[in-house]
Design a protein around this motif. Structure first.
Motif, PDB file in Angstrom:
ATOM      1  N   PHE A   1       7.015  11.726  -0.185  1.00 22.59           N
ATOM      2  CA  PHE A   1       6.701  10.616  -1.081  1.00 22.59           C
ATOM      3  C   PHE A   1       7.853   9.605  -1.136  1.00 22.59           C
ATOM      4  O   PHE A   1       7.626   8.389  -1.156  1.00 22.59           O
ATOM      5  CB  PHE A   1       6.390  11.143  -2.482  1.00 22.59           C
TER       6      PHE A   1
ATOM      7  N   VAL B   1       1.042  -4.061  -8.869  1.00 20.86           N
ATOM      8  CA  VAL B   1      -0.136  -4.336  -8.032  1.00 20.86           C
ATOM      9  C   VAL B   1      -0.838  -5.611  -8.498  1.00 20.86           C
ATOM     10  O   VAL B   1      -1.328  -6.400  -7.665  1.00 20.86           O
ATOM     11  CB  VAL B   1      -1.096  -3.124  -8.067  1.00 20.86           C
TER      12      VAL B   1
ATOM     13  N   ALA C   1       2.627   1.570  -3.599  1.00 18.10           N
ATOM     14  CA  ALA C   1       1.694   1.876  -4.685  1.00 18.10           C
ATOM     15  C   ALA C   1       1.130   3.283  -4.587  1.00 18.10           C
ATOM     16  O   ALA C   1       0.833   3.918  -5.609  1.00 18.10           O
ATOM     17  CB  ALA C   1       0.561   0.854  -4.687  1.00 18.10           C
ATOM     18  N   SER C   2       0.969   3.800  -3.359  1.00 16.57           N
ATOM     19  CA  SER C   2       0.354   5.113  -3.186  1.00 16.57           C
ATOM     20  C   SER C   2       1.336   6.268  -3.319  1.00 16.57           C
ATOM     21  O   SER C   2       0.913   7.428  -3.377  1.00 16.57           O
ATOM     22  CB  SER C   2      -0.335   5.188  -1.813  1.00 16.57           C
ATOM     23  N   SER C   3       2.631   5.993  -3.379  1.00 16.32           N
ATOM     24  CA  SER C   3       3.612   7.081  -3.384  1.00 16.32           C
ATOM     25  C   SER C   3       4.504   7.124  -4.617  1.00 16.32           C
ATOM     26  O   SER C   3       4.973   8.193  -5.015  1.00 16.32           O
ATOM     27  CB  SER C   3       4.505   6.975  -2.135  1.00 16.32           C
TER      28      SER C   3
ATOM     29  N   ILE D   1       0.840  -1.206   0.000  1.00 16.89           N
ATOM     30  CA  ILE D   1       0.000   0.000   0.000  1.00 16.89           C
ATOM     31  C   ILE D   1       0.874   1.253   0.000  1.00 16.89           C
ATOM     32  O   ILE D   1       0.604   2.224  -0.730  1.00 16.89           O
ATOM     33  CB  ILE D   1      -0.939  -0.013   1.218  1.00 16.89           C
ATOM     34  N   GLY D   2       1.945   1.235   0.802  1.00 17.94           N
ATOM     35  CA  GLY D   2       2.838   2.385   0.854  1.00 17.94           C
ATOM     36  C   GLY D   2       3.527   2.658  -0.467  1.00 17.94           C
ATOM     37  O   GLY D   2       3.614   3.809  -0.919  1.00 17.94           O
TER      38      GLY D   2
ATOM     39  N   VAL E   1       3.633   0.703 -11.483  1.00 15.60           N
ATOM     40  CA  VAL E   1       2.770   0.496 -10.309  1.00 15.60           C
ATOM     41  C   VAL E   1       1.575  -0.397 -10.656  1.00 15.60           C
ATOM     42  O   VAL E   1       1.235  -1.322  -9.904  1.00 15.60           O
ATOM     43  CB  VAL E   1       2.290   1.852  -9.753  1.00 15.60           C
TER      44      VAL E   1
END
Length: 513
Positions: A154, A241, A125-127, A122-123, A237
């Motif tokens: 980021f 995922v 993929a979100s940054s 999660i960290g 990304v």
């Protein structure tokens, strides 16, 4: 799956033995259970569990400096500072994640290691998409400090998430299987997908540079290539995922007994606590071998594209094509690892890889600018092939040595990986920062030649010294184990002496009667 196990009995054992599986990895008292293999589906799902990290790592190490320095036009020292900040965040995160992953029970139904792995996914993929993109609201007049403040959070989130996924993914190997051969194979398959991920990045980037490269008449990477980097980050990304879903759905992590904790596990494993690692000379030897291996691989990965574009003055598509050759070569080398391990052993393989490392450093020193020459192009590809074989073999062997050292001590294996990764991240960040600080302002072509030859060559020399020390180590056979065996033997001898004394007393009483 039909489990194939071997039970080495150290005591009495009943004839009726319930088959044990990786889903129920209970070690019975007086018995050592060794799992020979895990299913092919489980093996595949494990192997793809690091793909998101691998895809992002390929961009981070290969293109971060180029992107920030030549596309965003941030000065080299600031770019180096951002690398160092990211490596520091990763370095701090790895031992923390390792310790907490060993200590906590996490979500029992989902798996302790997989819980930390999901947190990392999660960290990342979100940054990551924000790292390889122009900062929102920035223009040519935006000062460096504002960009610095924008990118730092980021980068830190990405690196901490990366560390969480990496450590949990490595730490689950000893829990999936106790068989040394299978652990080595899992490391080999893991690296095969690492190489495949890098190949994917370079192939996609080559296409993007051709289609979205802006001014096609320019052979140098510049601001006109921003879209190519931006879309590459998004593709990386998205693809990563997808494979993370495969990993989390397909892999079943062996469940710890209920209320299992670090302390409870230690009591079942001859009182080997996380503090015992720091009393083991082997821990430091293999730790520094791992650190030097990562320094060699990562430093060359960072500066090889710059060496290609600046020192050899090749076209900008070459910064994707030649690194692609490097990782194809590494992939092929990883496929040979199981056979080589069988006939040569890890220490001999590591030494051969070191020799290949010295070979590509020497070649890189003598290669000159001349990309129009067919012979020169052959040497460029040959250099890439040797570099890939050397770095790939070094990395797989170092990871396998670490797994061998941890062995059955899975209750504190993540901490060991975390400490090793701490050394790796700190050393890499400092090395890149120093290189960026001493970089000449005029982008001298010989500077990147030194970065690809003298610097990795120095790391290789140090690695040879640690390899010599490693020759005298029986990897996995720790001092703590020997002390435990000596203590157990003393207890047995004491019990025997006590029994003899009691018999003598009985004989004495009977004699008096």
């Amino acid at each position: 799956m039909d489990p194939i196990t071997e039970i080495k009995s150290t005591g009495e054992q009943e004839d009726d033995v319930t088959p044990l599986t990786p889903e129920n990895p209970v070690t019975l008292e007086g018995e050592e259970v060794i799992f020979k293999d895990i299913s092919k589906v489980q093996t595949f799902c494990y192997s793809v569990g690091h793909v998101l990290n691998d895809l992002c790592s390929a961009m981070w190490f290969s293109y971060f400096i180029i992107f920030f320095h030549q596309v965003l036009e941030i000065d080299s020292v600031t770019a180096g500072n951002l690398v160092l900040i990211g490596q520091m965040a990763d370095a701090i995160g790895t031992p923390f994640v390792g310790y907490e992953s060993d200590r906590t029970t996490g979500c029992q139904l989902y798996g302790v290691r997989k819980s930390w792995h999901l947190f990392g996914v999660i960290g990342v993929a979100s940054s990551f998409v924000f790292v390889f993109n122009n900062c929102i609201g920035c223009d040519s007049d935006t000062n460096i400090l504002s960009k610095y403040i924008y990118y730092t959070p980021f980068i830190c989130l990405f690196q901490f998430g990366w560390a969480s996924s990496q450590i949990s993914h490595l730490a689950i190997i000893p829990e999936l299987t106790s068989c040394k051969k299978t652990r080595g194979n899992l490391n080999g398959y893991r690296y095969a997908f690492t190489v495949s991920s890098n190949i994917f990045v370079f192939v996609v980037f080559t296409i993007l540079l051709s289609v979205l490269g802006g001014d096609s008449s320019s052979d140098n990477v510049g601001p006109q290539d921003l879209d190519a980097f931006k879309y590459l980050g998004m593709i990386v990304v998205g693809t990563g995922v997808f494979f993370m879903v495969v990993f989390h759905v397909g892999l079943k992590e062996p469940r710890r007994p209920e209320h299992d904790s670090l302390e409870a596990s230690q009591n079942r494993n001859n009182s080997f606590t996380w503090k015992c690692w720091f009393k083991e000379p082997q821990f430091y030897i293999i730790g520094f071998v791992y650190m030097q291996t990562r320094l060699i691989c990562n430093f060359t990965q960072v500066y090889y594209p710059l060496y290609i574009s600046t020192t050899l003055n090749l076209s900008k598509t070459s910064i994707a094509v030649l690194p692609l050759v490097v990782f194809i070569s590494g992939f092929l080398a990883s496929l040979l690892m199981p056979v080589m391990n069988k006939f040569m052993g890890r220490k001999a393989i590591y030494f051969i890889a070191l020799l290949l490392g010295f070979a590509y450093c020497t070649m890189a020193w003598f290669l000159k600018e001349g990309h129009n020459s067919g012979i020169q192009q052959i040497w460029h590809y040959l250099l890439s092939v040797i570099m890939g074989a050397a770095n790939g073999t070094l990395l797989v062997t170092a990871l396998s040595l670490t797994s061998d050292m941890i062995g059955p001590r899975t209750h504190c294996g993540a901490l060991a990986y975390g400490c090793f990764s701490f050394l790796d991240k700190i050393s890499n960040g400092i090395a890149v920062q120093i290189a960026q600080v001493v970089q000449p302002a005029d982008m001298c072509e010989d500077f990147y030649r030194v970065c690809l030859t003298i610097v990795p060559g120095s790391f290789l020399v140090i690695a040879v010294l640690f390899w010599v020390v490693l020759l005298f180590c029986d990897v996995g056979n720790l001092r703590h184990d020997k002390r435990g065996e000596e203590g157990a033997q003393k207890n047995i001898n004491g019990d025997e002496d006590s029994g003899i004394g009691e018999d003598n007393e009985k004989l004495g009483v009977e004699g008096k009667s």
